[in-house]
Design a protein around this motif. Structure first.
Motif, PDB file in Angstrom:
ATOM      1  N   GLY A  82       0.807  -1.217   0.000  1.00 23.52           N
ATOM      2  CA  GLY A  82       0.000   0.000   0.000  1.00 23.52           C
ATOM      3  C   GLY A  82       0.835   1.260   0.000  1.00 23.52           C
ATOM      4  N   TYR A  83       2.012   1.218   0.614  1.00 24.55           N
ATOM      5  CA  TYR A  83       2.840   2.434   0.735  1.00 24.55           C
ATOM      6  C   TYR A  83       3.709   2.658  -0.501  1.00 24.55           C
ATOM      7  CZ  TYR A  83       6.260   5.735   2.583  1.00 24.55           C
ATOM      8  OH  TYR A  83       7.083   6.825   2.768  1.00 24.55           O
ATOM      9  N   SER A  84       4.208   1.566  -1.059  1.00 22.78           N
ATOM     10  CA  SER A  84       5.105   1.682  -2.215  1.00 22.78           C
ATOM     11  C   SER A  84       4.314   1.569  -3.515  1.00 22.78           C
ATOM     12  CB  SER A  84       6.177   0.589  -2.172  1.00 22.78           C
ATOM     13  OG  SER A  84       6.969   0.621  -3.339  1.00 22.78           O
ATOM     14  N   ARG A  85       4.340   2.627  -4.284  1.00 22.78           N
ATOM     15  CA  ARG A  85       3.592   2.616  -5.541  1.00 22.78           C
ATOM     16  C   ARG A  85       4.179   1.620  -6.538  1.00 22.78           C
ATOM     17  NH1 ARG A  85       2.766   9.175  -6.400  1.00 22.78           N
ATOM     18  NH2 ARG A  85       1.373   9.483  -4.586  1.00 22.78           N
ATOM     19  N   ARG A  86       5.489   1.504  -6.552  1.00 28.29           N
ATOM     20  CA  ARG A  86       6.115   0.574  -7.490  1.00 28.29           C
ATOM     21  C   ARG A  86       5.756  -0.866  -7.175  1.00 28.29           C
ATOM     22  NH1 ARG A  86      12.306   2.988  -8.167  1.00 28.29           N
ATOM     23  NH2 ARG A  86      11.700   4.991  -9.126  1.00 28.29           N
ATOM     24  N   ILE A  87       5.894  -1.211  -5.905  1.00 26.30           N
ATOM     25  CA  ILE A  87       5.546  -2.585  -5.504  1.00 26.30           C
ATOM     26  C   ILE A  87       4.061  -2.837  -5.731  1.00 26.30           C
ATOM     27  CG2 ILE A  87       5.447  -4.188  -3.563  1.00 26.30           C
ATOM     28  CD1 ILE A  87       7.905  -2.839  -2.405  1.00 26.30           C
TER      29      ILE A  87
END
Length: 553
Positions: A82-87
């Motif tokens: 949820g925090y990392s857009r790439r992941i």
């Protein structure tokens, strides 16, 4: 929601479940669905053995470990995604593609790979819960307002600072919500994995009882699983309040505000409904049923359940009848100066609300009758028809007073059938007393509407035959009712003290008729409400005393 309110909600819900269960068991009338008291008794007996707690403990171990493993893996993964857009861009499509797949179909593969022990069961339950917690946590993080990130970044915060101070506290309540939701799923899957290839657990207990046709024991396992699920749900709720106090305080504040408004609204509506049906006058009607219980007690045993359901049936039938009467006469009442202030014509309550009230009251009556016996259940429908039919009789016959009396006179016979299972000619005499008694004072009461009834072409004895003749008819009916009442002394061989009460009731009838005069109808309400309430209570006391003192000089 505070603990007292939660406890009350659970008690109310439990009572509703037991009620529905009892009615269903009576309707099905099959050993496959035992009555709740039988299942609860079997559960208490089983819970006193170590065998039950062994199965309970094994099931609890499997589901708790599965939930812990799923949360420990899914919660941090949900935060990261949820925090990392790439992941999120890489993994979310894979998650949402595999999430809808029913994981239960993997059970044979998991059993072949990991064997028949607890490990395979924990893996399957864990996989199912993992996705639910992961998605809820990821969506919770995604819903965080960007301004919180900007505030910390402006102060030089690192990603770890943001996760610790913003993301983690924001995601935690969502994970607990997911845990509470997944509790039901976990218990369901637990039953599935324990239903075969195992010899332990509550699911095994249920399936083993089913194979042995031990139907009551099936419900022992079902109750055990229900308790396990409820315990887990309340544990997660408690932990959320402790771990996320900011969320708990916000929810409590919202609950208190909504509850305060709801309670005020509910109380006001209850008062309106009570006024509409004159609920306080149930005290006037209830002694008829209680007096009948005293008389039938002689030939059939009574228990608290029977008394309770008789009272509930009485309340339900009277409320339904009064509600329907107000509904059917709303247009007429709005034209009458005396009745225009009633709740429905005055607009205090809507017709839609009255219909709902009638349906619920009728349902209470029918359910109460069903709790008494199957015969009572079937008889409840024609009784309701008679009670509703009375409301229209004033439109076409002056015998409406007699029909009202007949409807109420069904009470003693209904109680007798409910307890004894048959009808007796002896109790019919008490019904005749009620019919003449009710019809007599209803004639008196209708005298105050004589002009309105004639104007609207409504039928009543005063409107058709005049007040003088109406008073004579009422006097005659009350004389007959006293004779019927006195005859109960010989029919039921009551104690002579019963006759003393009969004399007192006869005197009250005399006073009632002295209060109402052709040229003075101002004291009708005193005669109708106060004296009749006294008479109804004295009737019950008379029969109770006559029965209890029977055989005593």
């Amino acid at each position: 929601m505070n603990s007292k309110r939660m406890t009350f909600s659970y008690i109310l819900s439990f009572a509703l479940v037991i009620l529905v269960w009892k009615v269903a068991a009576m309707g099905v009338s099959s050993p496959v669905l035992p009555p709740p008291e039988e299942a609860l008794h079997a559960f208490v007996a089983s819970a006193s053995t170590m065998v039950f707690w062994k199965h309970f403990g094994i099931s609890a171990y499997r589901v708790i470990v599965s939930i812990l493993v799923a949360w420990c893996l899914a919660f941090p993964a949900g935060i990261i995604i949820g925090y990392s857009r790439r992941i999120d861009m890489v993994l979310s499509p894979m998650i949402f593609m595999t999430y809808p797949i029913p994981k239960v179909v993997l059970l044979p593969v998991i059993l072949l790979l990991f064997g028949l022990g607890d490990f395979s069961k924990i893996i399957l339950i864990g996989i199912i819960l993992f996705f639910q917690i992961l998605v809820a946590t990821r969506d919770g993080v995604k819903s965080i307002d960007e301004k919180y990130y900007d505030s910390l970044l402006s102060m030089g915060a690192t990603d770890w600072d943001i996760i610790r101070e913003v993301v983690f506290p924001a995601a935690l309540p969502h994970s607990f919500t997911a845990l509470r939701i997944t509790t039901g799923t976990a218990i369901s899957v637990l039953f599935f994995v324990e239903s075969f290839a195992t010899t332990s657990g509550l699911g095994y207990m249920i399936m083993d009882s089913w194979a042995r046709a031990a139907y009551t024991e099936i419900f022992v396992g079902i109750i055990g699983m229900s308790i396990l699920g409820l315990a887990l749900y309340e544990t997660f709720r408690y932990l959320e309040r402790k771990v996320c106090p900011w969320r708990a305080n916000e929810v409590d504040k919202q609950d208190e505000e909504s509850t305060a408004t709801s309670v005020t609204h509910i109380l006001s509506r209850i008062i309106i409904y009570a006024h509409m049906i004159k609920f306080s006058h149930t005290v006037f009607a209830l002694p008829f049923a209680l007096a009948s219980l005293v008389l039938v007690w002689r030939i059939a045993p009574l228990d608290s359940n029977t008394v309770f359901w008789v009272i509930m049936a009485m309340v339900g039938s009277r409320s339904a009848a009064m509600g329907f009467n107000r509904y059917a006469d709303a247009a007429i009442d709005s034209k009458n100066e005396r009745t225009a202030v009633r709740e429905l014509p005055a607009g205090t309550i809507s017709r839609h609300d009255v219909v709902i009230f009638i349906v619920l009251s009728s349902l209470l009556f029918v359910v109460s009758a069903a709790m008494l016996s199957l015969l009572c259940f079937w008889l409840s429908f024609p009784v309701l028809f008679i009670l509703f039919f009375y409301s229209y009789t004033k439109r076409f016959t002056w015998l409406s007073h007699i029909i009202l009396g007949f409807g109420i006179s069904l009470v003693p016979m209904a109680v007798w059938v409910a307890v004894a299972g048959t009808l007796s000619s002896r109790i019919a005499v008490l019904s005749l007393f009620l019919m003449t008694y009710i019809a007599g004072f209803d004639i008196l009461y209708s005298c105050q509407d004589i002009d309105f009834d004639r104007q609207e072409k409504l039928y009543s004895i005063p409107a058709v035959f005049g007040i003088q003749n109406a008073l004579r008819a009422s006097t005659f009916l009350h004389i007959v009712s006293v004779l019927f009442l006195a005859s109960l002394y010989w029919i039921f061989a009551l104690h002579p003290v019963f006759l003393v009460f009969v004399v007192v009731i006869a005197v009250l009838f005399f006073v009632e008729h002295r209060l109402v005069k052709p040229n003075d109808l101002t004291k009708i309400n005193v005669a109708f409400y106060h004296i009749n309430s006294i008479i109804s209570v004295l009737l019950f006391v008379a029969i109770l005393a006559g029965e209890l003192l029977r055989g005593v000089l």
